[in-house]
Design an enzyme around this catalytic site. Structure first.
Site, PDB file in Angstrom:
ATOM      1  N   ARG A 557       0.847  -1.211   0.000  1.00 61.37           N
ATOM      2  CA  ARG A 557       0.000   0.000   0.000  1.00 61.37           C
ATOM      3  C   ARG A 557       0.874   1.249   0.000  1.00 61.37           C
ATOM      4  O   ARG A 557       1.940   1.285   0.627  1.00 61.37           O
ATOM      5  CB  ARG A 557      -0.879   0.031   1.255  1.00 61.37           C
ATOM      6  CG  ARG A 557      -2.009  -0.980   1.227  1.00 61.37           C
ATOM      7  CD  ARG A 557      -3.136  -0.652   2.175  1.00 61.37           C
ATOM      8  NE  ARG A 557      -2.672  -0.406   3.550  1.00 61.37           N
ATOM      9  CZ  ARG A 557      -3.431   0.226   4.455  1.00 61.37           C
ATOM     10  NH1 ARG A 557      -4.628   0.681   4.097  1.00 61.37           N
ATOM     11  NH2 ARG A 557      -3.005   0.418   5.692  1.00 61.37           N
ATOM     12  N   SER A 621       8.239  -5.079   6.103  1.00 57.38           N
ATOM     13  CA  SER A 621       7.920  -6.151   7.064  1.00 57.38           C
ATOM     14  C   SER A 621       8.829  -7.356   6.915  1.00 57.38           C
ATOM     15  O   SER A 621       8.369  -8.484   6.637  1.00 57.38           O
ATOM     16  CB  SER A 621       6.464  -6.552   6.885  1.00 57.38           C
ATOM     17  OG  SER A 621       5.669  -5.397   6.842  1.00 57.38           O
ATOM     18  N   ASP A 675       6.400  -3.879  10.345  1.00 53.41           N
ATOM     19  CA  ASP A 675       4.937  -3.751  10.451  1.00 53.41           C
ATOM     20  C   ASP A 675       4.452  -3.944  11.882  1.00 53.41           C
ATOM     21  O   ASP A 675       3.450  -3.341  12.288  1.00 53.41           O
ATOM     22  CB  ASP A 675       4.204  -4.686   9.484  1.00 53.41           C
ATOM     23  CG  ASP A 675       4.630  -6.133   9.625  1.00 53.41           C
ATOM     24  OD1 ASP A 675       4.031  -6.981   8.936  1.00 53.41           O
ATOM     25  OD2 ASP A 675       5.564  -6.425  10.391  1.00 53.41           O
TER      26      ASP A 675
HETATM   27  C1  0WK Z   1      -1.668  -4.954   7.631  1.00 52.68           C
HETATM   28  C2  0WK Z   1      -0.520  -4.022   7.932  1.00 52.68           C
HETATM   29  C3  0WK Z   1       0.738  -4.519   7.277  1.00 52.68           C
HETATM   30  C4  0WK Z   1       0.995  -5.944   7.671  1.00 52.68           C
HETATM   31  C5  0WK Z   1      -0.204  -6.770   7.363  1.00 52.68           C
HETATM   32  C6  0WK Z   1      -0.008  -8.167   7.835  1.00 52.68           C
HETATM   33  O1  0WK Z   1      -0.782  -2.726   7.466  1.00 52.68           O
HETATM   34  O2  0WK Z   1       1.828  -3.720   7.571  1.00 52.68           O
HETATM   35  O3  0WK Z   1       2.131  -6.427   7.042  1.00 52.68           O
HETATM   36  O4  0WK Z   1      -1.349  -6.254   7.991  1.00 52.68           O
HETATM   37  O5  0WK Z   1      -1.122  -8.918   7.499  1.00 52.68           O
HETATM   38  P1  0WK Z   1      -1.261  -9.727   6.133  1.00 52.68           P
HETATM   39  O6  0WK Z   1      -1.601  -8.764   5.107  1.00 52.68           O
HETATM   40  O7  0WK Z   1       0.035 -10.407   5.933  1.00 52.68           O
HETATM   41  O8  0WK Z   1      -2.341 -10.671   6.422  1.00 52.68           O
HETATM   42  C1  BGC Z   2       8.839 -10.971   8.924  1.00 53.57           C
HETATM   43  C2  BGC Z   2       8.579  -9.889   9.946  1.00 53.57           C
HETATM   44  C3  BGC Z   2       7.159  -9.387   9.808  1.00 53.57           C
HETATM   45  C4  BGC Z   2       6.195 -10.539   9.832  1.00 53.57           C
HETATM   46  C5  BGC Z   2       4.780 -10.105   9.684  1.00 53.57           C
HETATM   47  C6  BGC Z   2       7.781 -12.022   9.001  1.00 53.57           C
HETATM   48  O1  BGC Z   2       7.961 -12.934   7.990  1.00 53.57           O
HETATM   49  O2  BGC Z   2      10.101 -11.556   9.185  1.00 53.57           O
HETATM   50  O3  BGC Z   2       9.462  -8.854   9.790  1.00 53.57           O
HETATM   51  O4  BGC Z   2       6.920  -8.531  10.867  1.00 53.57           O
HETATM   52  O5  BGC Z   2       6.493 -11.455   8.829  1.00 53.57           O
HETATM   53  O6  BGC Z   2       4.548  -9.517   8.501  1.00 53.57           O
END
Ligand code: 0WK
Ligand code: BGC
Length: 935
Positions: A557, A621, A675
């Site tokens: 994003r 992240s 993140d």
């Molecule tokens: C939303 C956050 C972002 C994070 C994500 C993790 O804004 O920084 O990495 O959540 O959740 P995912 O999209 O991996 O399910």
């Molecule tokens: C990364 C982290 C991150 C997490 C959640 C992991 O794979 O090593 O830096 O915070 O994923 O997104």
């Protein structure tokens, strides 16, 4: 009709008496195909008035069906079950044969007058060959009327005699027991007799578990090791005797001396049992339908006469209009009326008309001759008209029975169609019993009327191959399910974590945290405990417009974040989601960062911000070693990223180089944050006690505010700093090996980064679906799923997405929808399969949530101890699709934290705006600090 006036009736129905169960109307009356003599006969007015009470119109049968449906609902409901006339007794049959049953099974089938002992062998191969050997033993009255103990000893003795005859070697044998009496079943192998019927009166059995009584009697010898694993009602045996290859057969109907039925109900509708998943066999015990007066407008005077004279007046009213034990008596009462004045009533005594006679007399071919023989045997010189009348009476009684039976069966079928939310139900109905077997017209009437009374159902009546085979199949299915259950329990036991095991994980993580914080031991820890240079959470004084990037989750994003005073709405965000295609995420690093810069440019164009250079906070992240707020060395890629030329590089520098490569473009990167940190800051903006950031999404990780004195890598004793734990790598040094199952090892070996991010691979969304897929393959290979046949799709890595877990586990999702998800994967799914797949998803997700909870408990306990507090109140800011969208994950994490960190009261605050807002706030703090330093 003018009385005494005999008018020919053949073929022309009486207008007022149009009824499917009335002589002369198509189904029941004189048919063109009757014997020539019958062709010439007609119904006298007297006959018509005698038979009138037996005439039930289609409307009446619809009403009977409606009342049966209501009575069934009352029987199924926990609230009204105990007073219901149709008792709807759970039979604990959870599945019908699937053709993979194999082995030798014993059956004891107790009938009204005979006991049948049977040994059934199933080949279990595609032909599913069934071989049976049996022996019949007459049951003497001394046994049916004698003490219960004698009855069960008699059953055991017959069993031994049978096995001795077969020279059966001493092996373990499983036995199914058919006990055709009303029982309150609590398990497939536990059933308490409610009341005797059909001539049995053994004291000392009612209220007791008949399986235990039989097992006790059987165990009185040691020649054979026999385990009674199922007690089955004869209707269930009938249902289960259908050939599995003929398609689903989920209803059983018996019209013998008595009548009863069973069907496979939706377990969630059988409120008296705990099970809520899949199907549950239910024995209706519909014989007592109408005992509360619900059939009073259908009962004829003959029915009342019969009931008054019966052993149980007022009871079994429906059965007394249908069961073979009673048809003869109804006929006798009518003939007594018809022949009154012409013969001594003493002749037409109770029991003078046998079921077999009634069935034969109403047969168009041989009926008249049988009527003459029976009436002569009763000392009645019967004229042709008498024989014809007698035949009409028998037909009317049988056809009414068929009509009433059809109304009951239609109620069952409509209930099944409705409860499965189907527009059309297709099923076979296995039928058995002397009345159905011997009376073709009964079956024909039944089939035709069910069509009219339940038009939404495609029903085929299948003559059962004798309920013994069915009882053998119940035993075989029970044995298959029990063996499968043992295999499933062994497989899933690997993923069940006890409280102690979770405590161990908590302690191991704490240990790794301590190692990670200390300079001396940092390298040996699998948890890197990375300083983030964030020493404070926002204090609300931040102001300005900031750009933010959020890379590393499901979506990339770009955000414009306007930070204003709370009075003026606080933080305003405009954002755009861009995709990072796999070839970019796993291609050259320069390409990745060029792609990022292109997205930013696109965003700025759309927002009309071209030429503006706002301070930028970069949520990145992935594990980065930071030496300052705006510098982060990438330690390793995780999740689906693997861009080359980045690891070991400062990613802020890589971004700035990409900016340089794009002409006329500038960025002011002031902060790079993880993140977890962005999430903590974002939530901290609203809740200052938010000092932990948690992500459970594609990946998983956490950060928290650690005492600076404990951060070995940095100088300073005062204050706190946010530590990015990178707990995803917990266990990469082998400290968690004891917790890895073969499925986890397989997932790790097949991943982009084998041997790394081991803890993450037990918990996060990128991997849960794959763990489930591998367990499903294992259970399929063990014959516990999909009849042992995996689909090519199911053998495709990563095809079982983690979002399937969330939908499959969502409470409202009917199993039919679980089936749909699995059918999408090219699988042939039974109801049981979907129940088991749901269980596997539950076990995998629960383990992930518990492990995550154990880790959070380690963190909050660390903070509590850091601060020397008895009790700690702290907020955890959390984000990530798995935590947010899985129906039970969040609650299971919180429950585990409560159990493992009882001295911490932890509030979980879901981040609304994601970590992009947090990155912007950090950029704002950085700018404020920089301004003060410049001032
Ligand atoms: C939303 C956050 C972002 C994070 C994500 C993790 O804004 O920084 O990495 O959540 O959740 P995912 O999209 O991996 O399910
Ligand atoms: C990364 C982290 C991150 C997490 C959640 C992991 O794979 O090593 O830096 O915070 O994923 O997104």
């Amino acid at each position: 009709m003018s009385s005494g006036q005999e008018t020919p009736l053949v073929g022309k129905p009486l207008p007022s008496q149009l009824s499917p169960t009335c002589p002369g109307h198509g189904l029941a009356g004189v048919s063109e195909s009757g014997s020539p003599q019958a062709q010439s006969r007609h119904l006298t007015a007297q006959m018509q008035s005698s038979l009138q009470p037996l005439c039930l119109s289609l409307e009446t049968l619809h009403r009977v069906k409606g009342r049966m449906l209501e009575a069934m609902e009352r029987g199924l409901s926990r609230r009204t079950h105990s007073q219901a006339t149709v008792r709807m007794l759970p039979a604990f049959i959870r599945s019908t044969p699937d053709g993979t049953e194999r082995g030798k099974f014993l059956v004891l089938e107790l009938g009204d007058t005979h006991l049948r002992v049977l040994l059934m062998e199933l080949s279990g191969d595609t032909d599913q060959r069934v071989t049976m050997e049996d022996q019949h033993f007459p049951v003497p009255d001394a046994i049916t009327q004698g003490p219960g103990e004698k009855l069960f000893a008699f059953l055991a003795t017959c069993l031994w005699e049978f096995l001795d005859e077969l020279h059966m070697p001493q092996t373990d044998l499983e036995l199914g027991f058919s006990f055709p009496f009303a029982c309150r079943q609590t398990r497939l192998d536990q059933s308490y007799l409610i009341s005797w019927s059909k001539g049995f009166r053994c004291p000392g059995v009612e209220g007791r578990d008949v399986v235990a009584l039989l097992q006790e009697a059987i165990d009185k010898q040691d020649r054979y090791r026999i385990k009674v694993i199922a007690v089955v009602n004869d209707t269930t045996g009938t249902m289960m005797s259908c050939d599995a290859s003929a398609g689903p057969c989920e209803v059983g109907l018996v019209v013998d001396a008595g009548t009863n039925s069973c069907f496979m109900a939706e377990a969630r509708h059988v409120e008296v049992v705990e099970e809520s998943e899949g199907r549950m066999g239910v024995v209706t015990e519909w014989g007592s339908f109408g005992d509360n007066g619900a059939l009073n407008d259908v009962l004829s005077p003959y029915d009342h006469q019969l009931d008054q004279a019966s052993l149980n007046p007022g009871k079994q009213r429906y059965e007394k209009m249908i069961g073979g034990l009673y048809l003869g008596e109804i006929v006798r009462h009518i003939l007594t009326e018809l022949f009154s004045g012409r013969t001594a009533p003493a002749r037409l005594t109770e029991g003078s008309f046998q079921t077999q006679d009634i069935l034969e007399i109403s047969d168009e071919q041989v009926g008249l001759a049988t009527a003459r023989r029976v009436l002569r045997a009763l000392g009645l010189e019967a004229s042709d008209q008498d024989c014809f009348n007698t035949q009409q009476v028998c037909s009317a009684v049988c056809i009414r029975a068929a009509g009433l039976c059809a109304a009951g069966l239609a109620a069952i079928l409509s209930h099944m169609c409705r409860s499965r939310e189907l527009s059309r139900l297709k099923t076979s109905v296995a039928v058995d019993g002397a009345v159905v077997r011997a009376h073709a017209k009964f079956r024909q009437t039944l089939q035709q009327l069910v069509k009219q009374l339940a038009p939404e159902c495609d029903v085929t009546l299948v003559q059962a191959e004798g309920s013994s085979k069915g009882i053998g199949m119940v035993t075989a299915v029970a044995s298959r399910l029990a063996a499968q259950r043992r295999r499933v329990d062994r497989t899933l036991a690997l993923l069940q974590l006890s409280h102690d095991a979770l405590g161990t994980v908590q302690a191991l993580l704490r240990q790794e945290m301590e190692l990670g914080l200390k300079k001396e031991t940092h390298a040996s820890s699998s948890v890197r405990m990375l300083p983030t240079y964030i020493c404070a959470t926002p204090d609300g004084s931040e102001r300005g417009d900031f750009l933010a990037l959020d890379l590393g989750g499901t979506n990339f994003r770009v955000l414009l974040v306007k930070v204003g005073s709370r009075e003026r709405g606080g933080v305003q965000i405009v954002s755009e989601i861009y995709s990072i295609p796999p070839h970019v995420a796993q291609g050259p690093g320069s390409q990745l960062f060029d792609h990022i810069v292109e997205c930013i440019a696109d965003f700025q164009t759309k927002q009309g911000m071209m030429g503006q250079t706002l301070p930028l906070g970069f949520t990145f992240s992935f594990p980065c070693q930071q030496t300052s707020l705006d510098q982060g060395i990438l330690l390793s890629w995780t999740k689906g990223f693997n861009a080359s030329g980045c690891v070991g590089q400062d990613v802020v520098k890589l971004l700035r180089e990409a900016v340089k490569r794009k002409n006329h473009f500038a960025l002011d990167v002031v902060a790079i944050v993880n993140d977890t940190v962005g999430t903590m800051m974002s939530c901290g903006y609203d809740d200052p006690s938010c000092e932990v950031g948690l992500i459970v999404g594609t990946g998983t990780n956490a950060c928290y505010m650690e005492e600076l004195r404990n951060v070995g890598a940095l100088a300073g004793e005062e204050g706190r700093m946010c530590i990015n734990m990178e707990w995803g790598a917990f266990g990469d040094n082998g400290c968690l090996d004891a917790f890895f199952t073969p499925f986890d090892r397989q997932v790790d070996e097949a991943s982009l980064n084998p041997g790394r991010q081991r803890f993450e691979k037990l918990i996060s969304g990128m991997y849960l679906g794959e763990i489930v897929r591998r367990i499903l393959l294992e259970l399929t290979a063990k014959g516990c799923l999909f009849r042992g046949r995996p689909s090519p799709k199911l053998q495709t890595p990563d095809i079982f997405q983690t979002k399937f877990l969330s939908s499959i586990e969502s409470d409202g999702l009917a199993l039919r929808q679980v089936c749909a998800i699995l059918e999408e994967l090219g699988l042939h799914v039974s109801c049981e399969d979907s129940v088991l797949v749901r269980e596997v998803c539950q076990v995998v997700a629960r383990r992930a949530a518990q492990l995550c909870g154990a880790a959070v408990a380690a963190v909050v306990e660390k903070i509590r101890e850091n601060r020397g507090l008895e009790q700690l109140a702290v907020t955890v800011g959390v984000d990530g699709t798995l935590y947010k969208l899985h129906p039970h994950f969040a609650q299971q994490v919180q429950a585990t934290v409560q159990q493992l960190a009882p001295r911490c009261s932890v509030t979980f605050l879901q981040s609304e705006d994601g970590s992009g807002k947090g990155a912007a706030l950090i950029a704002a703090v950085a700018c404020r600090v920089a301004r003060h330093q410049r001032a």
